[in-house]
Design a protein around this motif. Structure first.
Motif, short mmCIF file in Angstrom:
data_model
loop_
_atom_site.label_atom_id
_atom_site.label_comp_id
_atom_site.label_asym_id
_atom_site.label_seq_id
_atom_site.Cartn_x
_atom_site.Cartn_y
_atom_site.Cartn_z
N THR A 21 32.78 2.51 72.55
CA THR A 21 32.26 1.52 71.54
C THR A 21 33.06 0.87 70.82
OG1 THR A 21 30.28 3.28 71.13
CG2 THR A 21 30.96 1.50 69.36
N TYR A 22 33.00 -0.51 70.80
CA TYR A 22 34.07 -1.39 70.13
C TYR A 22 33.77 -1.53 68.68
CZ TYR A 22 35.10 -2.95 74.91
OH TYR A 22 35.69 -2.94 76.20
N PHE A 23 34.87 -1.57 67.86
CA PHE A 23 35.10 -1.81 66.78
C PHE A 23 36.12 -2.79 66.43
CE2 PHE A 23 33.65 2.73 67.18
CZ PHE A 23 32.67 2.88 66.16
N VAL A 24 35.96 -3.63 65.32
CA VAL A 24 36.76 -4.60 64.93
C VAL A 24 37.12 -4.48 63.57
CG1 VAL A 24 37.10 -7.22 64.89
CG2 VAL A 24 35.57 -6.29 66.80
N SER A 25 38.61 -4.61 63.39
CA SER A 25 39.10 -4.59 61.95
C SER A 25 40.45 -5.54 61.98
CB SER A 25 39.30 -3.17 61.63
OG SER A 25 39.50 -2.70 60.30
#
Length: 203
Positions: A21-25
């Motif tokens: 699962t991709y997360f962007v921060s």
């Protein structure tokens, strides 16, 4: 000309692939805890970590993405927010893995508070039935140990004859909450008082 150049954008934003699962921060968010795994991974990037990226350039982290949301949100705003369907133990496991000490403390406090609320649960009581004469009622009630509560008084007539006078006999029911220290003893009103029954019961 005023557009943000690709190198600058790449240096600010970080893409994470957590268990598929991709997360962007931002690097600023991920580096809020200097000693955390995420800070070491994203803010101290070096050649030795190059293999930890997938084909899109996202950092690969082999952990459960379900519990990563509360981790990332904590780094963003410093608050512990856990959806009802998520187990605190799962968030604690991830907080420990990512080495976020302040979050570990918060989750442990939340778990401890929940356990305390659960342990209170349905209140259980211990009951005692004391037999005494009418003239002993006041003394018996006044000398009960702390924690005991008067429940019911039952007249059982005058089955005992002392001298020339019939003495009315009563059963006095008392109770106390059942907790870790259930060794409290009711002070006997006199030698004639007898404990006839003791049992635990759920109110």
């Amino acid at each position: 000309a005023g557009a943000l150049s690709p190198p600058a954008a790449a240096s600010k934003w970080v893409r994470l692939n957590v268990g598929g699962t991709y997360f962007v921060s931002t690097r600023q968010t991920l580096c809020r805890e200097p000693k955390s795994f995420l800070c070491r991974l994203c803010c101290q990037d070096g050649p030795e970590l190059g293999s930890d990226k997938d084909e899109t350039g996202a950092y690969l982290i082999d952990r459960d993405p379900t519990y990563f949301g509360p981790i990332l949100n904590y780094l963003r705003h410093g608050k512990l927010i856990i959806n009802k369907e998520l187990a605190e133990e799962g968030v604690l496991e991830e907080a420990e893995f990512y080495n976020i000490a302040s979050l570990v403390r918060l989750v442990k406090e939340r778990i401890r508070d929940n356990e305390n609320r659960t342990s209170q649960g349905p209140v259980k009581h211990v009951y005692r039935v004391l037999q005494c004469q009418e003239e002993e009622l006041t003394q018996m009630v006044s000398t009960m140990s702390d924690g005991w509560k008067f429940e019911q008084l039952i007249s059982i007539g005058s089955s005992y004859n002392y001298g020339n006078e019939d003495q009315a006999e009563f059963l006095c029911v008392v109770s106390r909450e059942l907790n870790n220290s259930t060794n409290g003893i009711v002070k006997e009103p006199s030698e004639k008082a007898k404990i006839l029954q003791e049992r635990g019961s759920r109110m």
